[in-house]
Design a protein around this motif. Sequence first.
Motif, PDB file in Angstrom:
ATOM      1  N   THR A 100       0.708  -1.316   0.146  1.00 53.90           N
ATOM      2  CA  THR A 100       0.032   0.228  -0.123  1.00 53.90           C
ATOM      3  C   THR A 100       0.866   1.123  -0.083  1.00 53.90           C
ATOM      4  O   THR A 100       0.444   2.229   0.077  1.00 53.90           O
ATOM      5  CB  THR A 100      -0.996   0.091   1.334  1.00 53.90           C
ATOM      6  N   LYS A 101       2.170   1.015  -0.013  1.00 56.05           N
ATOM      7  CA  LYS A 101       3.082   2.483   0.172  1.00 56.05           C
ATOM      8  C   LYS A 101       3.501   2.632  -1.340  1.00 56.05           C
ATOM      9  O   LYS A 101       3.629   1.674  -2.080  1.00 56.05           O
ATOM     10  CB  LYS A 101       4.248   2.160   0.995  1.00 56.05           C
ATOM     11  N   SER A 102       3.552   3.969  -1.606  1.00 58.42           N
ATOM     12  CA  SER A 102       4.234   4.524  -2.791  1.00 58.42           C
ATOM     13  C   SER A 102       5.145   5.372  -2.775  1.00 58.42           C
ATOM     14  O   SER A 102       5.246   6.107  -1.542  1.00 58.42           O
ATOM     15  CB  SER A 102       3.036   4.945  -3.740  1.00 58.42           C
ATOM     16  N   GLY A 103       6.060   5.689  -3.552  1.00 58.60           N
ATOM     17  CA  GLY A 103       7.137   6.725  -3.378  1.00 58.60           C
ATOM     18  C   GLY A 103       7.827   6.935  -4.526  1.00 58.60           C
ATOM     19  O   GLY A 103       7.579   6.654  -5.580  1.00 58.60           O
ATOM     20  N   LEU A 104       8.982   7.444  -4.356  1.00 57.73           N
ATOM     21  CA  LEU A 104      10.111   7.597  -5.471  1.00 57.73           C
ATOM     22  C   LEU A 104      11.217   6.622  -5.235  1.00 57.73           C
ATOM     23  O   LEU A 104      11.387   6.359  -3.853  1.00 57.73           O
ATOM     24  CB  LEU A 104      10.724   9.180  -5.408  1.00 57.73           C
ATOM     25  N   SER A 105      11.775   6.198  -6.450  1.00 62.34           N
ATOM     26  CA  SER A 105      13.040   5.611  -6.380  1.00 62.34           C
ATOM     27  C   SER A 105      14.125   6.177  -7.103  1.00 62.34           C
ATOM     28  O   SER A 105      13.907   6.855  -8.052  1.00 62.34           O
ATOM     29  CB  SER A 105      12.743   4.315  -6.986  1.00 62.34           C
ATOM     30  N   LEU A 106      15.390   6.449  -6.433  1.00 62.58           N
ATOM     31  CA  LEU A 106      16.583   6.847  -7.262  1.00 62.58           C
ATOM     32  C   LEU A 106      17.780   5.974  -7.229  1.00 62.58           C
ATOM     33  O   LEU A 106      18.241   5.374  -6.245  1.00 62.58           O
ATOM     34  CB  LEU A 106      16.961   8.236  -6.667  1.00 62.58           C
ATOM     35  N   SER A 107      17.999   5.461  -8.383  1.00 64.92           N
ATOM     36  CA  SER A 107      19.109   4.623  -8.637  1.00 64.92           C
ATOM     37  C   SER A 107      20.165   5.281  -8.959  1.00 64.92           C
ATOM     38  O   SER A 107      20.188   5.926 -10.112  1.00 64.92           O
ATOM     39  CB  SER A 107      18.355   3.310  -9.678  1.00 64.92           C
ATOM     40  N   ILE A 108      21.423   5.174  -8.486  1.00 66.12           N
ATOM     41  CA  ILE A 108      22.780   5.788  -8.625  1.00 66.12           C
ATOM     42  C   ILE A 108      23.807   4.831  -9.270  1.00 66.12           C
ATOM     43  O   ILE A 108      24.061   4.097  -8.368  1.00 66.12           O
ATOM     44  CB  ILE A 108      23.210   6.676  -7.600  1.00 66.12           C
ATOM     45  N   THR A 109      24.305   5.307 -10.167  1.00 66.12           N
ATOM     46  CA  THR A 109      25.499   4.569 -10.746  1.00 66.12           C
ATOM     47  C   THR A 109      26.596   5.161 -11.317  1.00 66.12           C
ATOM     48  O   THR A 109      26.664   6.341 -11.182  1.00 66.12           O
ATOM     49  CB  THR A 109      25.176   3.303 -11.895  1.00 66.12           C
ATOM     50  N   GLU A 110      27.750   4.650 -11.282  1.00 60.72           N
ATOM     51  CA  GLU A 110      29.003   5.237 -11.997  1.00 60.72           C
ATOM     52  C   GLU A 110      29.544   6.410 -11.069  1.00 60.72           C
ATOM     53  O   GLU A 110      29.854   7.479 -11.452  1.00 60.72           O
ATOM     54  CB  GLU A 110      28.834   5.678 -13.365  1.00 60.72           C
TER      55      GLU A 110
END
Length: 278
Positions: A100-110
Amino acid sequence: MKLSTRLINCFWLLLVLPVSQVNAMQSIEEESLRHVSGQSGMDLDLNFKGTIGRTYFETEGNTLNIRNFSIDTDGSNDDAINPGTDRPIKMVLDLVTRGTKSGLSLSITEINDLDLRFDQINVNGDQTADSIVGQMHSFGGLALTNINDNGGITDINVFARGASGEEGLQLEVNLPETLSMRFDYIDYGDDDLASIDDFTFGGDLTLNNFSIANSIDLTTGQNAAGEEIGGLHIGVITQTGDMTLSNVRAGDQLGTMGRLVVNGYTMTPDSYLTIQGK
């Protein structure tokens, strides 16, 4: 044309349009983020070099000052503009769901050679313009340089907790399997303008399989005078990982002092930090 006919035509138009034209950012299940390629969202490239001269937090005449904070996302190639040699940090921003939770995702590479430096950290009880700008005494400076993700991925998720009847935010950070950096601390002597009496301590810091999940919420309470004050409550959901500080050096000694290894670091879910004004 009647209203009902217009609605039917709009419905058929949506069916004919490609999905990519309808949804610019799609919500995906959080556990699938690492295994999805080409998902919707926003791709961000960051190449930044800059300095903030002074930042301070003030409450009831007391100040916490950070002076000369600098950041360089590519310390080994500071001012490169050639696409062949430029090395920006790569990021993907997307929506994420978990139950039931929603939000933002940030994936960081390099992350190849990220440098963070705090020249001075000061605490002062005299809140005047001269004391903030001109204070000389400091707790020292801190530098985290040559930060490298070694080809791994840093995942940051921010969930709104209101959907499950709780308030505030839930912040989750999963660091790469190996995150390495150079750690240096400088304790300034009696005169911050001279280096003859400075003390330095540092080494090569490696974090392995670090996972952090915290809840962040507003809180209320009373100060010593019985006045109602607000603040932040940071609760621990989980914190685990291993760390190694190797090639330890201190002062002007020759050689190194060996290494410090911490395995199986775990913080209990009952731990918390509350920050309130006075």
